[in-house]
Design a protein around this motif. Structure first.
Motif, PDB file in Angstrom:
ATOM      1  N   ASP A 109       0.834  -1.200   0.000  1.00 55.54           N
ATOM      2  CA  ASP A 109       0.000   0.000   0.000  1.00 55.54           C
ATOM      3  C   ASP A 109       0.874   1.259   0.000  1.00 55.54           C
ATOM      4  O   ASP A 109       0.600   2.222  -0.731  1.00 55.54           O
ATOM      5  CB  ASP A 109      -0.920   0.021   1.221  1.00 55.54           C
ATOM      6  N   ALA A 110       1.918   1.255   0.814  1.00 53.75           N
ATOM      7  CA  ALA A 110       2.805   2.410   0.906  1.00 53.75           C
ATOM      8  C   ALA A 110       3.594   2.610  -0.384  1.00 53.75           C
ATOM      9  O   ALA A 110       3.836   3.746  -0.825  1.00 53.75           O
ATOM     10  CB  ALA A 110       3.756   2.244   2.086  1.00 53.75           C
ATOM     11  N   LEU A 111       3.999   1.507  -1.015  1.00 56.07           N
ATOM     12  CA  LEU A 111       4.730   1.592  -2.274  1.00 56.07           C
ATOM     13  C   LEU A 111       3.842   2.159  -3.388  1.00 56.07           C
ATOM     14  O   LEU A 111       4.273   2.984  -4.196  1.00 56.07           O
ATOM     15  CB  LEU A 111       5.266   0.219  -2.667  1.00 56.07           C
ATOM     16  N   VAL A 112       2.598   1.706  -3.413  1.00 54.55           N
ATOM     17  CA  VAL A 112       1.654   2.217  -4.411  1.00 54.55           C
ATOM     18  C   VAL A 112       1.393   3.701  -4.177  1.00 54.55           C
ATOM     19  O   VAL A 112       1.285   4.488  -5.127  1.00 54.55           O
ATOM     20  CB  VAL A 112       0.331   1.420  -4.366  1.00 54.55           C
ATOM     21  N   ALA A 113       1.326   4.095  -2.901  1.00 50.71           N
ATOM     22  CA  ALA A 113       1.073   5.504  -2.566  1.00 50.71           C
ATOM     23  C   ALA A 113       2.320   6.365  -2.727  1.00 50.71           C
ATOM     24  O   ALA A 113       2.219   7.601  -2.704  1.00 50.71           O
ATOM     25  CB  ALA A 113       0.556   5.597  -1.133  1.00 50.71           C
ATOM     26  N   GLY A 114       3.481   5.724  -2.862  1.00 46.78           N
ATOM     27  CA  GLY A 114       4.725   6.483  -3.006  1.00 46.78           C
ATOM     28  C   GLY A 114       5.167   7.158  -1.720  1.00 46.78           C
ATOM     29  O   GLY A 114       5.897   8.154  -1.756  1.00 46.78           O
ATOM     30  N   ASP A 115       4.749   6.645  -0.582  1.00 50.60           N
ATOM     31  CA  ASP A 115       5.104   7.220   0.720  1.00 50.60           C
ATOM     32  C   ASP A 115       6.416   6.608   1.194  1.00 50.60           C
ATOM     33  O   ASP A 115       6.445   5.576   1.860  1.00 50.60           O
ATOM     34  CB  ASP A 115       3.987   6.945   1.728  1.00 50.60           C
ATOM     35  N   LEU A 116       7.540   7.289   0.876  1.00 44.82           N
ATOM     36  CA  LEU A 116       8.858   6.732   1.145  1.00 44.82           C
ATOM     37  C   LEU A 116       9.157   6.622   2.636  1.00 44.82           C
ATOM     38  O   LEU A 116       9.856   5.691   3.064  1.00 44.82           O
ATOM     39  CB  LEU A 116       9.928   7.574   0.454  1.00 44.82           C
ATOM     40  N   ASP A 117       8.651   7.554   3.436  1.00 43.12           N
ATOM     41  CA  ASP A 117       8.897   7.494   4.878  1.00 43.12           C
ATOM     42  C   ASP A 117       8.252   6.249   5.482  1.00 43.12           C
ATOM     43  O   ASP A 117       8.855   5.554   6.307  1.00 43.12           O
ATOM     44  CB  ASP A 117       8.353   8.750   5.563  1.00 43.12           C
ATOM     45  N   VAL A 118       7.040   5.961   5.069  1.00 44.21           N
ATOM     46  CA  VAL A 118       6.352   4.772   5.565  1.00 44.21           C
ATOM     47  C   VAL A 118       7.036   3.508   5.054  1.00 44.21           C
ATOM     48  O   VAL A 118       7.195   2.528   5.795  1.00 44.21           O
ATOM     49  CB  VAL A 118       4.868   4.786   5.161  1.00 44.21           C
ATOM     50  N   VAL A 119       7.450   3.538   3.793  1.00 44.15           N
ATOM     51  CA  VAL A 119       8.147   2.382   3.220  1.00 44.15           C
ATOM     52  C   VAL A 119       9.404   2.077   4.022  1.00 44.15           C
ATOM     53  O   VAL A 119       9.665   0.914   4.384  1.00 44.15           O
ATOM     54  CB  VAL A 119       8.506   2.628   1.741  1.00 44.15           C
ATOM     55  N   ARG A 120      10.191   3.105   4.323  1.00 43.71           N
ATOM     56  CA  ARG A 120      11.426   2.898   5.084  1.00 43.71           C
ATOM     57  C   ARG A 120      11.123   2.293   6.458  1.00 43.71           C
ATOM     58  O   ARG A 120      11.766   1.326   6.882  1.00 43.71           O
ATOM     59  CB  ARG A 120      12.174   4.222   5.252  1.00 43.71           C
ATOM     60  N   ALA A 121      10.156   2.846   7.133  1.00 43.60           N
ATOM     61  CA  ALA A 121       9.814   2.354   8.473  1.00 43.60           C
ATOM     62  C   ALA A 121       9.336   0.909   8.416  1.00 43.60           C
ATOM     63  O   ALA A 121       9.705   0.082   9.272  1.00 43.60           O
ATOM     64  CB  ALA A 121       8.742   3.249   9.094  1.00 43.60           C
ATOM     65  N   LEU A 122       8.550   0.579   7.414  1.00 44.18           N
ATOM     66  CA  LEU A 122       7.989  -0.762   7.309  1.00 44.18           C
ATOM     67  C   LEU A 122       9.051  -1.807   7.006  1.00 44.18           C
ATOM     68  O   LEU A 122       9.079  -2.886   7.614  1.00 44.18           O
ATOM     69  CB  LEU A 122       6.897  -0.796   6.237  1.00 44.18           C
ATOM     70  N   VAL A 123       9.931  -1.521   6.053  1.00 40.94           N
ATOM     71  CA  VAL A 123      10.938  -2.520   5.689  1.00 40.94           C
ATOM     72  C   VAL A 123      11.937  -2.721   6.820  1.00 40.94           C
ATOM     73  O   VAL A 123      12.398  -3.850   7.075  1.00 40.94           O
ATOM     74  CB  VAL A 123      11.658  -2.168   4.368  1.00 40.94           C
ATOM     75  N   GLU A 124      12.296  -1.652   7.515  1.00 37.57           N
ATOM     76  CA  GLU A 124      13.215  -1.802   8.636  1.00 37.57           C
ATOM     77  C   GLU A 124      12.566  -2.611   9.760  1.00 37.57           C
ATOM     78  O   GLU A 124      13.205  -3.485  10.364  1.00 37.57           O
ATOM     79  CB  GLU A 124      13.658  -0.428   9.133  1.00 37.57           C
ATOM     80  N   GLU A 125      11.309  -2.342  10.030  1.00 34.79           N
ATOM     81  CA  GLU A 125      10.588  -3.105  11.060  1.00 34.79           C
ATOM     82  C   GLU A 125      10.416  -4.556  10.661  1.00 34.79           C
ATOM     83  O   GLU A 125      10.521  -5.467  11.488  1.00 34.79           O
ATOM     84  CB  GLU A 125       9.223  -2.465  11.325  1.00 34.79           C
ATOM     85  N   HIS A 126      10.161  -4.798   9.380  1.00 36.39           N
ATOM     86  CA  HIS A 126       9.946  -6.153   8.892  1.00 36.39           C
ATOM     87  C   HIS A 126      11.160  -7.026   9.163  1.00 36.39           C
ATOM     88  O   HIS A 126      11.023  -8.185   9.596  1.00 36.39           O
ATOM     89  CB  HIS A 126       9.638  -6.109   7.400  1.00 36.39           C
ATOM     90  N   PHE A 127      12.352  -6.498   8.933  1.00 39.99           N
ATOM     91  CA  PHE A 127      13.548  -7.303   9.139  1.00 39.99           C
ATOM     92  C   PHE A 127      13.981  -7.340  10.594  1.00 39.99           C
ATOM     93  O   PHE A 127      14.608  -8.297  11.041  1.00 39.99           O
ATOM     94  CB  PHE A 127      14.697  -6.787   8.268  1.00 39.99           C
ATOM     95  N   THR A 128      13.607  -6.325  11.360  1.00 39.41           N
ATOM     96  CA  THR A 128      13.906  -6.356  12.795  1.00 39.41           C
ATOM     97  C   THR A 128      13.190  -7.514  13.467  1.00 39.41           C
ATOM     98  O   THR A 128      13.719  -8.179  14.362  1.00 39.41           O
ATOM     99  CB  THR A 128      13.479  -5.041  13.468  1.00 39.41           C
ATOM    100  N   GLY A 129      11.968  -7.790  13.003  1.00 37.84           N
ATOM    101  CA  GLY A 129      11.203  -8.872  13.589  1.00 37.84           C
ATOM    102  C   GLY A 129      11.310 -10.179  12.846  1.00 37.84           C
ATOM    103  O   GLY A 129      10.636 -11.143  13.174  1.00 37.84           O
ATOM    104  N   ALA A 130      12.199 -10.246  11.834  1.00 35.21           N
ATOM    105  CA  ALA A 130      12.299 -11.443  11.001  1.00 35.21           C
ATOM    106  C   ALA A 130      12.841 -12.613  11.800  1.00 35.21           C
ATOM    107  O   ALA A 130      13.675 -12.432  12.676  1.00 35.21           O
ATOM    108  CB  ALA A 130      13.197 -11.173   9.798  1.00 35.21           C
TER     109      ALA A 130
END
Length: 265
Positions: free
Chosen positions: A244-265
């Motif tokens: 959703d964030a990628l489609v919206a082009g919201d880079l701040d949200v994208v950064r937060a999401l990908v970093e969180e995704h791997f923190t909890g991987a």
């Protein structure tokens, strides 16, 4: 396959329990005769005496058996059905799968190259024991590779290309809903591969997928990390939220999401 195995008398090597994993049955000579054009059901195993001439052999040869055994063993690893630290013999696993020891041994050799098992001379293959530190290290390396790539792609990939990944993101949610870790693992990797494939770098995709696969193996004692049904659903929902964030082009949200995704991987 059930987790672990019982020791066979005097061998020190776990013997087979009743078979639970399925490998397609190999055809008999009669099956080959009935399908002379090469169309057949099942999978052919190793060479046996009395085979039909080469022109009448089924198209699928032993390599397909080895590939199916490899897939089954990888699934068993992810599901925790092969216990870390235990030794499994190729003959015992072959009996469990209903095939000869040779394709099992070949599949195990591939798993040894991938770091999932190690060869125990004259006994078989021991499932590698991993700890939480190794899992954290894998997550860190994956983050170093994937996070900057996703952020770069977020700036250049057209919205319609991201939208095309929606079915894969939704597939991870459905897989998580089953509660089956092995089913979710395949769907999870498929989504990540599709995202990274937008980079056009096949080597990047291959290396990242190998790291991802290793991160899905169980820890010491057979612990599977984020095993709970709710945790699988939460992980899957991060895929759809990221998309959703990628489609919206919201880079701040994208950064937060990908970093969180791997923190909890």
């Amino acid at each position: 396959m059930t987790q672990g195995a019982q020791d066979s008398p005097g061998s020190g090597v776990p013997a087979a329990r009743p078979r639970t994993l399925h490998v397609p049955q190999q055809p008999t000579a009669a099956d080959v005769d009935r399908h002379e054009t090469g169309r057949h059901e099942g999978v052919r195993g190793e060479h046996t005496h009395g085979e039909r001439p080469a022109e009448r052999r089924p198209v699928v040869q032993r390599a397909s058996v080895r590939g199916q055994i490899l897939d089954a063993l990888r699934t068993a690893l992810v599901a925790g059905e092969l216990t870390p630290g235990e030794v499994y013999s190729a003959p015992a696993l072959g009996e469990r799968f209903g095939v000869s020891a040779t394709p099992v041994r070949e599949a195990m050799q591939q798993l040894a190259l991938e770091g999932a098992v190690e060869v125990v001379p004259n006994r078989g293959f021991r499932v590698v024991v991993r700890d939480a530190r190794e899992l954290a290290e894998l997550a860190e390396v994956r983050a170093l590779i994937e996070v900057p790539v996703v952020l770069r792609l977020a700036r250049v990939v057209p919205v319609e290309r991201w939208a095309q990944l929606r079915p894969l993101a939704e597939a991870t949610v459905r897989a998580a809903a089953t509660g089956c870790r092995a089913t979710y693992a395949e769907s999870d990797r498929a989504f990540h591969r599709a995202v990274l494939a937008l980079s056009g770098n096949a080597q990047l995709v291959r290396i990242a997928d190998d790291l991802h696969r290793r991160a899905q193996w169980p820890l010491a004692g057979g612990r599977l990390g984020r095993l709970g049904h709710a945790d699988l659903l939460a992980d899957a929902s991060e895929h759809t939220t990221l998309l959703d964030a990628l489609v919206a082009g919201d880079l701040d949200v994208v950064r937060a999401l990908v970093e969180e995704h791997f923190t909890g991987a």
